[in-house]
Write an enzyme that holds these catalytic residues in place. Structure first.
Site, PDB file in Angstrom:
ATOM      1  N   ASP A 100       0.861  -1.179   0.000  1.00  0.00           N
ATOM      2  CA  ASP A 100       0.000   0.000   0.000  1.00  0.00           C
ATOM      3  C   ASP A 100       0.898   1.230   0.000  1.00  0.00           C
ATOM      4  O   ASP A 100       1.866   1.294   0.765  1.00  0.00           O
ATOM      5  CB  ASP A 100      -0.873  -0.011   1.266  1.00  0.00           C
ATOM      6  CG  ASP A 100      -2.291   0.443   1.000  1.00  0.00           C
ATOM      7  OD1 ASP A 100      -2.444   1.552   0.443  1.00  0.00           O
ATOM      8  OD2 ASP A 100      -3.230  -0.290   1.341  1.00  0.00           O
ATOM      9  N   ASP A 202      -3.158   4.767  -2.270  1.00  0.00           N
ATOM     10  CA  ASP A 202      -4.255   5.299  -1.455  1.00  0.00           C
ATOM     11  C   ASP A 202      -4.687   6.687  -1.943  1.00  0.00           C
ATOM     12  O   ASP A 202      -3.844   7.569  -2.132  1.00  0.00           O
ATOM     13  CB  ASP A 202      -3.725   5.407  -0.014  1.00  0.00           C
ATOM     14  CG  ASP A 202      -4.804   5.664   1.004  1.00  0.00           C
ATOM     15  OD1 ASP A 202      -5.587   4.745   1.268  1.00  0.00           O
ATOM     16  OD2 ASP A 202      -4.858   6.785   1.544  1.00  0.00           O
ATOM     17  N   GLU A 259      -6.370   3.999  -5.984  1.00  0.00           N
ATOM     18  CA  GLU A 259      -7.685   4.169  -5.335  1.00  0.00           C
ATOM     19  C   GLU A 259      -8.157   5.592  -5.619  1.00  0.00           C
ATOM     20  O   GLU A 259      -7.449   6.554  -5.312  1.00  0.00           O
ATOM     21  CB  GLU A 259      -7.560   3.950  -3.829  1.00  0.00           C
ATOM     22  CG  GLU A 259      -8.928   3.918  -3.147  1.00  0.00           C
ATOM     23  CD  GLU A 259      -8.949   4.436  -1.723  1.00  0.00           C
ATOM     24  OE1 GLU A 259      -9.876   4.084  -0.993  1.00  0.00           O
ATOM     25  OE2 GLU A 259      -8.037   5.206  -1.336  1.00  0.00           O
ATOM     26  N   HIS A 332     -11.357  -3.274   3.081  1.00  0.00           N
ATOM     27  CA  HIS A 332     -11.333  -2.926   4.503  1.00  0.00           C
ATOM     28  C   HIS A 332     -12.162  -1.689   4.839  1.00  0.00           C
ATOM     29  O   HIS A 332     -12.278  -1.328   6.005  1.00  0.00           O
ATOM     30  CB  HIS A 332      -9.880  -2.724   4.939  1.00  0.00           C
ATOM     31  CG  HIS A 332      -9.246  -1.557   4.237  1.00  0.00           C
ATOM     32  ND1 HIS A 332      -9.007  -1.541   2.875  1.00  0.00           N
ATOM     33  CD2 HIS A 332      -8.851  -0.344   4.706  1.00  0.00           C
ATOM     34  CE1 HIS A 332      -8.472  -0.384   2.547  1.00  0.00           C
ATOM     35  NE2 HIS A 332      -8.371   0.353   3.629  1.00  0.00           N
ATOM     36  N   ASP A 333     -12.675  -0.993   3.822  1.00  0.00           N
ATOM     37  CA  ASP A 333     -13.496   0.202   4.060  1.00  0.00           C
ATOM     38  C   ASP A 333     -14.976  -0.058   3.825  1.00  0.00           C
ATOM     39  O   ASP A 333     -15.809   0.812   4.067  1.00  0.00           O
ATOM     40  CB  ASP A 333     -13.075   1.334   3.109  1.00  0.00           C
ATOM     41  CG  ASP A 333     -11.669   1.831   3.362  1.00  0.00           C
ATOM     42  OD1 ASP A 333     -11.221   1.801   4.517  1.00  0.00           O
ATOM     43  OD2 ASP A 333     -11.017   2.275   2.391  1.00  0.00           O
TER      44      ASP A 333
HETATM   45  C1  NOJ Z   1      -8.445   5.085   1.905  1.00  0.00           C
HETATM   46  C2  NOJ Z   1      -8.151   3.894   2.759  1.00  0.00           C
HETATM   47  O1  NOJ Z   1      -8.600   2.740   2.108  1.00  0.00           O
HETATM   48  C3  NOJ Z   1      -8.809   4.128   4.094  1.00  0.00           C
HETATM   49  O2  NOJ Z   1      -8.805   2.991   4.908  1.00  0.00           O
HETATM   50  C4  NOJ Z   1      -8.130   5.287   4.751  1.00  0.00           C
HETATM   51  O3  NOJ Z   1      -8.809   5.622   5.937  1.00  0.00           O
HETATM   52  C5  NOJ Z   1      -8.099   6.527   3.846  1.00  0.00           C
HETATM   53  N1  NOJ Z   1      -7.802   6.226   2.485  1.00  0.00           N
HETATM   54  C6  NOJ Z   1      -7.077   7.506   4.338  1.00  0.00           C
HETATM   55  O4  NOJ Z   1      -5.784   6.985   4.116  1.00  0.00           O
END
Ligand code: NOJ
Length: 564
Positions: A100, A202, A259, A332-333
Site C-alpha cells: 500500500d 491510497d 484508489e 477494509h473500508d
Molecule cells: C483510503 C483507505 O482505504 C482508508 O482505509 C483510509 O482511511 C483513507 N484512504 C485515508 O488513508
C-alpha cells in the site's frame, strides 16, 4: 479487439488487512509472521497477488494509513527481517506482493511534519499545506474532513492552519513541492529494489489540489462541505502520475492500482490507457455508492439492482477497448458483501457464491478481501465502545451532538461501518475464532463457530472451494480475461445477466439476486450452439434447453461454442 496481454490482467488479488489477519505471537494483533504462516492457505486458494494494507511504522490513528516512517515496519507487526522473509516466502510460492502506498498524507508524527510545524521557514514547511485563517480567524476554507469536522487544524506555534482531508493526525502532503515528490519516488524505488511487485495507491487522485484551495460549493449553507471538486481531479494529477512512472516505476515489471474516490469512467480511461503510463487500473466507487443517499454513506438507501447492473455495465463498456477495470465488492473500508448485496441468513452460502460468480466472470482484475472466501458477514456490537474505526467513532460523536439518537446511529453503523470488514479472520471454532491466543484488538464476530476456515476446508461444497474453482477458470479460459462484455436481460428486476464473447466462444452469466425462482429464455442465436455449464452454485449438471432455470440466489455460467 483483444487487448494486449499482461500478467496483472490475468491475476487474482487477495487483500490482507494485517491487523485482523492472523496473530502469531498472542498480543491480540495480526502480524507479518502470521501472514507467512498462512501462505500455503492462500496458495491453495489459487490467488496470484497479495495486496498488503499498510505495515509501516505508524501511531495507528487510522490503522496504519497514517505513516510515521515509510521505510520502517510497525513494531506490532514485526520487524524488517520478518517482512523480508514474508516476501521471500511469497515469491517461493510464485505469488507476488503489492504494498500500500499512502502518499496523499503522512502521519503528523512523521519527521517531515514534526520539522514543518516548527517554523514558517523550516526546510520541510512546504512539504505540507499551510494557510492563515480567514480574516475572522476561522478555517481557510469550508472543506470537510472525510472523518467529520473541518479539514483544517489550527497550529498555535506558527499561527496557521494545515490541511488534513482525513484525520488531524493525517496532514496532506504538498505535491506542488518538487523535493517532496523526489523523496517519495526514492522511497518507492527503495521498496521496489527490496522486491515488491506493485503498489496500491491510497486516494491517489487527491494529490493535486487547485492551489487557491477555494471554498467548495455550498448550496444548502452547511458549515462544511466536501470541496472535492478542487482536489479529486486536480490540474496536475496526470502530470504527477506520469512523473511517478518515469522517476520511480519505470524499468520494474510491477502492477499499480490507484484508489480514486469520485473517479468517472472517462477519467479512468485516461488514467489506465497503456500508452499514457499512469496506473494499470483504478478502484472506482460508483457501484458501492448506490446504496447511499444525498447526505453520503451514512444516509442509508436500499440498493436498486437496476442501477447496480447499469453502473457496472457502464464501467465494463467504458474500459472495454482501452484501459483496464479492477473488480471488487469488498475491502477494509466496505461492509461485507454477503450482508450488503446478498442474504447473510438462510442463503449465505448461495448468495456469497453468486456474488463471487458475478464479479469473477467480469472483465478486469478481481480482488478478494480476507474472509470473503469463507463468506464472513457484518457484525453488530452492542456498544459504541466496541468499535475501533476513527471514521465510525467520529461520526457517532458528531451526530449524537446534533441530536440523532444512539439506536439510529447504531443502525447506520451496522450497515455501513468499516469495522464490519475489520473483525478478525475466523480460522476455526476455538476461542476468538483461532485468530489469537490473547485478547484481540477488536472482538471477533460471534458467528465464528459456524463460519470459519477450518470448517470451509472440510466441506467440499464450501464457498472457499467455489472461489478456488472460479480462480482456476480464469486461468484456463482466456475469454474470462479478454472477452467482450454485454448486459443481457437489461430490464430484469432480479437477475443480473451478461454475455462475454471471444472468437467463436461465448459465456452467459446468470445471477439471481432474489429468493424467487425464475425461468428466462436464452438468446435465440444460442439454440444451435454446443453448450455446457462452466460453474454453478447449485448442484446442476444439465442444460435445461433454450431456457435457464434459476433457484434462489443461483448463479449459472453457460459456455457456448458454435457447433462444428
Ligand atoms: C483510503 C483507505 O482505504 C482508508 O482505509 C483510509 O482511511 C483513507 N484512504 C485515508 O488513508
Amino acid at each position: 479487439m483483444v487487448q494486449q496481454k499482461k500478467w496483472w490482467k490475468e491475476s487474482v488479488v487477495y487483500q490482507i488487512y494485517p491487523r485482523s489477519f492472523y496473530d502469531s505471537n498472542g498480543d491480540g494483533i495480526g502480524d507479518l509472521n502470521g501472514i507467512t504462516e498462512k501462505l500455503d492457505y492462500l496458495n491453495a486458494l489459487g490467488i496470484d497477488v497479495i495486496w498488503l494494507s499498510p505495515v509501516y511504522d505508524s501511531p495507528n490513528d487510522d490503522n496504519g494509513y497514517d505513516i510515521r516512517d515509510y521505510q520502517a515496519i510497525m513494531t506490532e507487526f514485526g520487524t524488517m527481517s520478518d517482512w523480508e522473509r514474508l516476501v521471500e516466502e511469497i515469491h517461493k510460492r510464485e505469488m507476488k506482493l503489492m504494498m500500500d502506498l499512502v502518499v496523499n498524507h503522512s502521519s503528523d508524527e512523521h519527521h517531515w511534519f514534526m520539522e514543518a510545524r516548527k517554523s514558517k521557514d523550516n526546510p520541510y514547511r512546504d512539504y505540507y499545506i499551510w494557510r492563515p485563517g480567514k480574516a475572522d480567524g476561522t478555517e481557510p476554507n469550508n472543506w470537510e474532513s472525510a472523518f467529520s469536522g473541518s479539514a483544517w487544524e489550527y497550529d498555535e506555534v506558527t499561527d496557521e492552519y494545515y490541511l488534513h482531508l482525513f484525520s488531524k493526525k493525517q496532514p496532506d502532503l504538498n505535491w506542488e513541492n518538487p523535493q517532496l515528490r523526489h523523496d517519495i519516488y526514492s522511497m518507492m524505488k527503495w521498496w521496489l529494489d527490496k522486491g515488491v511487485d506493485g503498489f496500491r495507491m491510497d486516494v491517489i487522485n487527491f494529490i493535486s489540489k487547485v492551489p487557491e484551495l477555494p471554498d467548495g460549493a455550498n448550496p444548502k449553507g452547511k458549515k462544511y462541505v466536501s470541496g472535492g471538486e478542487y482536489y479529486m481531479y486536480g490540474p496536475r494529477i496526470h502530470e504527477f502520475l506520469r512523473e511517478m512512472n518515469q522517476k520511480a516505476l519505470k524499468g520494474y515489471d510491477v502492477m499499480t492500482v490507484g484508489e480514486m474516490p469520485g473517479v468517472t469512467p472517462e477519467q479512468a480511461v485516461k488514467y489506465t490507457k497503456e500508452d499514457r503510463e499512469e496506473v494499470n487500473m483504478v478502484f472506482q466507487f460508483e457501484h458501492v455508492d448506490l446504496d447511499s443517499g444525498p447526505e453520503g454513506k451514512w444516509d442509508l438507501r436500499p440498493l436498486p439492482l437496476r442501477d447496480f447492473k447499469n453502473n457496472l455495465t457502464k464501467w465494463q463498456k467504458a474500459l472495454d477497448r482501452e484501459g483496464w477495470n479492477s473488480l471488487y465488492l469488498n475491502n477494509h473500508d466496505q461492509p461485507r458483501m454477503v450482508s450488503r448485496f446478498g442474504n447473510d441468513k438462510e442463503y449465505r452460502v448461495e448468495s456469497a457464491k453468486m456474488l463471487a460468480t458475478l464479479l469473477h466472470m467480469m472483465k478486469g482484475t478481481p480482488y478478494i478481501y480476507q474472509g470473503e472466501e469463507i463468506g464472513m458477514t457484518n457484525v453488530q456490537f452492542d456498544s459504541i465502545k466496541d468499535y475501533k474505526d476513527i471514521e465510525t467513532i467520529n461520526m457517532y460523536e458528531e451526530k449524537l451532538q446534533e441530536g440523532i439518537v444512539h439506536e439510529e446511529l447504531m443502525k447506520r453503523i451496522y450497515v455501513k461501518g468499516r469495522d464490519n470488514a475489520r473483525t478478525p479472520v475466523q480460522w476455526d471454532n476455538t476461542r476468538h475464532g483461532g485468530f489469537t491466543t490473547g485478547d484481540p484488538w477488536i472482538s471477533v464476530n460471534p458467528n465464528y463457530d459456524e463460519i470459519n476456515v477450518e470448517k470451509a476446508l472440510e466441506d467440499k461444497n464450501s464457498i472457499f472451494y467455489y472461489y478456488q474453482q472460479l480462480i482456476n477458470l480464469r486461468k484456463t479460459h482466456p475469454i474470462i480475461v479478454y472477452g467482450s462484455y454485454d448486459l443481457i436481460l437489461d430490464d430484469h428486476e432480479s437477475i443480473f445477466a451478461y454475455k462475454r464473447m471471444l472468437g467463436d466462444e461465448s459465456l452467459f452469466v446468470y445471477c439471481n439476486f432474489s429468493q424467487e425462482e425464475f425461468q428466462v429464455d436464452m438468446p435465440s442465436d444460442t439454440v444451435q450452439a454446443k453448450k455446457d455449464i462452466l460453474i454453478s452454485n447449485y448442484p446442476t449438471n444439465k442444460i435445461e434447453g433454450d431456457y435457464v432455470l434459476l433457484k434462489p440466489y443461483e448463479a449459472k455460467v453457460i459456455h457456448c461454442r458454435e457447433k462444428v
